[in-house]
Every structure is written in structure tokens, then in C-alpha cells.
Design a protein around this motif. Structure first.
Motif, PDB file in Angstrom:
ATOM      1  N   GLU A   1     -40.493 122.308 -11.577  1.00 18.08           N
ATOM      2  CA  GLU A   1     -41.558 122.899 -10.761  1.00 18.08           C
ATOM      3  C   GLU A   1     -42.523 121.801 -10.338  1.00 18.08           C
ATOM      4  O   GLU A   1     -42.943 120.984 -11.144  1.00 18.08           O
ATOM      5  N   GLU A   2     -42.827 121.796  -9.057  1.00 16.43           N
ATOM      6  CA  GLU A   2     -43.707 120.755  -8.544  1.00 16.43           C
ATOM      7  C   GLU A   2     -45.136 121.257  -8.595  1.00 16.43           C
ATOM      8  O   GLU A   2     -45.419 122.379  -8.186  1.00 16.43           O
ATOM      9  N   CYS A   3     -46.034 120.449  -9.145  1.00 11.19           N
ATOM     10  CA  CYS A   3     -47.426 120.880  -9.089  1.00 11.19           C
ATOM     11  C   CYS A   3     -48.039 120.440  -7.767  1.00 11.19           C
ATOM     12  O   CYS A   3     -47.474 119.614  -7.069  1.00 11.19           O
ATOM     13  N   ASP A   4     -49.196 121.020  -7.475  1.00 10.13           N
ATOM     14  CA  ASP A   4     -49.869 120.673  -6.214  1.00 10.13           C
ATOM     15  C   ASP A   4     -50.138 119.174  -6.193  1.00 10.13           C
ATOM     16  O   ASP A   4     -50.569 118.592  -7.163  1.00 10.13           O
TER      17      ASP A   4
ATOM     18  N   GLU B   1     -33.590 123.758  -5.884  1.00 13.87           N
ATOM     19  CA  GLU B   1     -32.783 124.137  -7.047  1.00 13.87           C
ATOM     20  C   GLU B   1     -32.520 122.936  -7.933  1.00 13.87           C
ATOM     21  O   GLU B   1     -32.217 121.849  -7.452  1.00 13.87           O
TER      22      GLU B   1
ATOM     23  N   PRO C   1     -47.587 120.657  -0.438  1.00 15.39           N
ATOM     24  CA  PRO C   1     -46.236 120.494  -0.995  1.00 15.39           C
ATOM     25  C   PRO C   1     -45.179 120.616   0.098  1.00 15.39           C
ATOM     26  O   PRO C   1     -45.247 121.504   0.949  1.00 15.39           O
TER      27      PRO C   1
ATOM     28  N   SER D   1     -34.589 121.254  -9.660  1.00 13.81           N
ATOM     29  CA  SER D   1     -35.677 120.289  -9.802  1.00 13.81           C
ATOM     30  C   SER D   1     -36.818 120.948 -10.563  1.00 13.81           C
ATOM     31  O   SER D   1     -36.993 122.164 -10.518  1.00 13.81           O
TER      32      SER D   1
ATOM     33  N   HIS E   1     -37.017 121.790   0.556  1.00 12.67           N
ATOM     34  CA  HIS E   1     -38.011 122.802   0.180  1.00 12.67           C
ATOM     35  C   HIS E   1     -38.225 123.857   1.266  1.00 12.67           C
ATOM     36  O   HIS E   1     -39.011 124.790   1.094  1.00 12.67           O
TER      37      HIS E   1
ATOM     38  N   TYR F   1     -42.357 127.509   1.746  1.00 11.65           N
ATOM     39  CA  TYR F   1     -41.956 126.535   0.729  1.00 11.65           C
ATOM     40  C   TYR F   1     -41.112 127.195  -0.361  1.00 11.65           C
ATOM     41  O   TYR F   1     -41.425 128.289  -0.835  1.00 11.65           O
ATOM     42  N   HIS F   2     -40.036 126.530  -0.754  1.00 14.33           N
ATOM     43  CA  HIS F   2     -39.210 126.971  -1.882  1.00 14.33           C
ATOM     44  C   HIS F   2     -39.015 125.791  -2.818  1.00 14.33           C
ATOM     45  O   HIS F   2     -38.794 124.660  -2.355  1.00 14.33           O
ATOM     46  N   HIS F   3     -39.074 126.036  -4.111  1.00 14.42           N
ATOM     47  CA  HIS F   3     -38.770 124.964  -5.051  1.00 14.42           C
ATOM     48  C   HIS F   3     -37.291 124.640  -4.967  1.00 14.42           C
ATOM     49  O   HIS F   3     -36.449 125.540  -4.950  1.00 14.42           O
TER      50      HIS F   3
END
Length: 447
Positions: free
Chosen positions: A443-446, A439, A354, A441, A375, A435-437
Motif C-alpha cells: 500500500e502506497e502512502c500519500d 497488484e 499518488p 505492491s 495505478h 487511482y488503484h493500488h
């Protein structure tokens, strides 16, 4: 009295030279004080890779062995030796004792004939007179720029692109205009933007295919579109094809000159990459001018410029016939199989992380990786990202700011497989830690 003895009088303002009296104030020549300064050419010579890398005041993690994925030299780790036939050709040339003197500045006729024969094809015929041997491909590029452009003119250079183009051009007082390559189109040229840069002062267009730093290989149709722009605007092309034929299965290298009769092309190549001997410093310029647009003037100009230094190493020239004729196909095949395997391995590993978006390469020795900077908010840019990667994981990649393309980094894929695996594992660990998600957006999956 010795005519070269100068005597000062008591007051220090008269001299006696060879018995004649003179006054210093009337003497012509330099002022009698030291003032030695570097030339404008020296001051205007700037290598962005050196400037960026040398300014990185960062120490690797002492608990982890350094893995350098930054140097475009396939010989560094010893896992890609040249073929024994290539080495033997050099030994034979040395033992013959025939190649210890000067060669013509453009190279031995017999050596130029071999290069012409090797690259000749019906679509782009070559003779010895169309070949100039140089001290590596970088000197070939330098001679081409020097013969095509005057100070105050401009050249068109890819972004991202090999930093030497700018280094050479600006040292000669030539302006650099950057045209964009598009990562979403496997680094094809933005042709509209390219054409918008051309003006009456444009001296040449540089096309680097296969690409450093991108590892991209242009299709025949894209090359034809590039040639159409050059033909319409009457701009000659400097084709940097040092990675020619270094393409992976599924892709095909098309020498630019085979696709056009009406665009004059200076194609630059050499032994460095395909034969894995960059330190041997043998390059060449292939002059493709079937409409006689360059005429004798550009040819004569290249010959004159080559006379500034007395040509490339004569021993390598003596070995050239055997190198070109005897290197087995298995050597080329095995080299490319290794590079493709490493490229696939690296691309797959980095694509799963990610925050990183690698662009799959099709040739050469590199791949480019986009850093989704949103990110990684603690890093200001790609330089800081790669600095911290060295400090924490002892993995050295070149920030793509070196290639005028921020927020990417370049990976060299010539390292041994076990080292590539370890490097990718460390890059993954590094990215997971930082890594940071973004703001706002989801949640990103793998990946």
C-alpha cells in the motif's frame, strides 16, 4: 479565324486550330480529363499534435469551466502582456511609414546588425552576415533543415521533442531518428544511444535547449559532452534556442555556440517567447562557423532558400532595434519570476498526487508529468487519460504521445496562478477517483 478557337468536327476526333486541321490523338500535353491530386509533400506532411488532438472526440464537463494547459502560447490568457516599450516600438515603426515595402529576403541589413550585436560575445562573435531573419523560429528551423539535408538523409531529433521537427523533415523526404532524453536525469541526452544512431547519411543533430516539452536546461558540462559527440562524428548542429534566456533562478542558459569552435552550428531563435509576441512572426538563424566548415555554400544556400518567400514582416523588423535595446530588464525578470512561481506551485501540487510523477522544470514554459499507468488500469494510455481528464474535469493537457513519449503529459505553466491552482486541484480529484493500488505492491502512502 481566331487562332485560339478550337472547333470539333462532327465525329469529335478532329479539330481545327487557327484554320489548320489536326488529330487529337497526336496532340501533345495533358490528357483531356481532370486529375488534380495533392503533391507528395502535402501527403507526407503530418502534425502529430493536430492528429491526436483533433481525433479526441470528447466534450468537456459542462459544469466546469474549461482550463486549457495545452497551448504553448503565453498570450492566451492575457496575464503575460509584452512590455509597453515593445508595443511602442511597433507603433513607431508603423507610424514612420518607412516599412511598408519589401525588405531583402534575409531581412534589412540594419535589423540583422541589431540581432548580431545583441547576441555577439567574444566566445561566439557575430556579424550581420551571420544573421538571417525569418518568419518566426519555425521558418528558421525549416530553412536550416532544407539547407543541411537532402531527401533520403536522416536527422537526429530528441524524444520527447517538439513535433514540428518531424513534420518538417518528413515533408521534405528526410528520415527522422529519435534520440532519448532521460527523465531521471532531468531530461539529459542519452549520449551513447545518440551516438549509436549516427551513420553516413546523418545530416544534422537537433539540440533543443531549453526544452519544449520538458522545461529542462542543460548544464555546461552536458552541452560540452554533446559537442564532443558532434565533433567526433563530424555532424553539424541545429540548435533550437527559442527559449534561450528563459531560465529560472538557479539555472543558467549557455548558448551552444559559445562552447565550441570546431562544430558548425545554426542557432534558431526569435521574438516569440522571450518577448511574448509569438504572433509577430519574427525569427532568426545565427550562423556560427568559426572553422569555415560550412563555407560560403551553406550561407548561399540559406539566402537562396529565404528567397522562396520575401522575408519576415517588415514592420517588426523596423521595430527590432528598439525592442532589443529598450525592453527593460524588469520585464524579463518579472516574466521569469512568474513562470518559476507557477512551475514550483504546479510541481509541488502534482508531486503530492499518488500516481503522478512530475519532473521539475528549470526553464521555458512547460513541465512533463509521468502517469504511473499501473495505478490507472482503466486507461489504456496517456491519450485516454487526458481525454477523460477533459471529459470529467474540463482540464486539457497534451498527452506526451504528441512528443513521441507515451504515458506522460505536458502542462503549460503560463496560465494565471488561480487557474493553475484550480487545475491542479481538479487533476488531484480526477486521480483520486481513478487511482488503484497496483497488484502485488505494498500500500502506497500519500506522497
Amino acid at each position: 479565324m481566331d487562332p485560339y478557337v478550337i472547333e470539333m468536327n462532327g465525329s469529335g476526333d478532329h479539330v481545327s486550330v487557327g484554320g489548320r486541321s489536326s488529330t487529337l490523338g497526336k496532340a501533345k500535353g495533358r490528357k483531356a480529363r481532370w486529375s488534380v491530386k495533392p503533391s507528395d509533400m502535402a501527403n507526407n506532411t503530418f502534425n502529430p499534435i493536430r492528429a491526436i488532438v483533433d481525433s479526441m472526440k470528447v466534450k468537456p464537463n459542462p459544469d466546469k469551466t474549461m482550463i486549457s494547459l495545452s497551448i504553448g502560447d503565453p498570450t492566451v490568457f492575457g496575464n503575460l502582456p509584452t512590455d509597453p516599450e515593445v508595443t511602442q516600438a511597433m507603433k513607431d515603426a508603423l507610424d514612420s511609414g518607412k516599412y511598408n515595402g519589401y525588405a531583402p529576403s534575409i531581412g534589412f541589413l540594419s535589423s540583422r546588425e541589431e540581432v548580431a550585436s545583441y547576441y555577439h560575445c567574444p566566445e561566439a562573435p557575430l556579424e550581420a552576415k551571420d544573421v538571417i531573419l525569418t518568419s518566426g523560429c519555425s521558418q528558421a528551423i525549416e530553412l536550416c533543415l532544407a539547407v543541411l539535408a537532402n531527401p533520403g538523409q536522416n536527422i537526429l531529433v530528441p524524444r520527447p521533442g517538439f513535433s514540428l521537427y518531424r513534420t518538417l523533415a518528413e515533408s521534405m523526404g528526410i528520415e527522422v531518428k529519435l534520440y532519448n532524453l532521460l527523465p531521471e536525469k532531468s531530461w539529459e541526452i542519452d549520449l551513447k544511444q545518440l551516438e549509436s544512431l549516427i551513420d553516413e547519411k546523418t545530416a544534422c543533430l537537433i539540440v533543443n535547449n531549453p526544452s519544449n516539452p520538458c522545461g529542462s536546461v542543460f548544464s555546461r558540462s552536458h552541452l560540452q559532452k554533446i559537442l564532443a559527440v558532434a565533433a567526433k562524428q563530424c555532424v553539424p548542429i541545429l540548435a533550437d534556442e527559442i527559449y534561450g534566456d528563459m531560465v529560472f533562478s538557479g539555472s543558467k542558459f549557455e548558448p551552444l555556440a559559445t562552447l565550441s569552435t570546431n562544430v558548425p552550428i545554426l542557432s534558431c531563435g526569435g521574438l516569440a517567447k522571450r518577448w511574448l509576441v509569438p504572433g509577430w512572426r519574427l525569427g532568426w538563424i545565427l550562423i556560427h562557423d568559426r572553422r569555415d566548415i560550412f563555407g560560403n555554400e551553406i550561407r548561399d544556400g540559406l539566402v537562396k532558400l529565404s528567397q522562396r518567400i520575401l522575408g519576415p514582416c517588415t514592420i517588426v523588423q523596423g521595430a527590432l532595434k528598439s525592442i532589443l535595446r529598450r525592453t527593460p530588464q524588469e520585464f524579463y525578470h518579472d516574466t521569469l519570476s512568474f513562470l518559476k512561481s507557477n512551475a514550483d506551485l504546479c510541481y509541488g501540487a502534482l508531486a503530492a498526487i499518488p500516481g503522478l510523477r512530475p519532473v521539475r522544470p528549470s526553464g521555458a514554459m512547460y513541465l512533463m508529468v509521468e502517469i504511473e499507468m499501473e495505478h490507472f488500469p482503466e486507461f489504456e494510455n496517456d491519450v485516454e487519460f487526458t481525454e477523460r481528464l477533459i471529459a470529467e474535469q474540463s482540464v486539457h493537457c497534451l498527452p506526451a504521445t504528441c512528443f513521441e513519449y507515451p504515458n506522460f503529459f505536458r502542462v503549460v505553466i503560463t496560465v494565471p496562478e488561480v487557474m493553475m491552482l484550480e487545475a491542479c486541484s481538479r487533476i488531484q480529484e480526477f486521480c483520486e477517483q481513478h487511482y488503484h493500488h497496483a497488484e502485488g505492491s505494498p500500500e502506497e502512502c500519500d506522497k
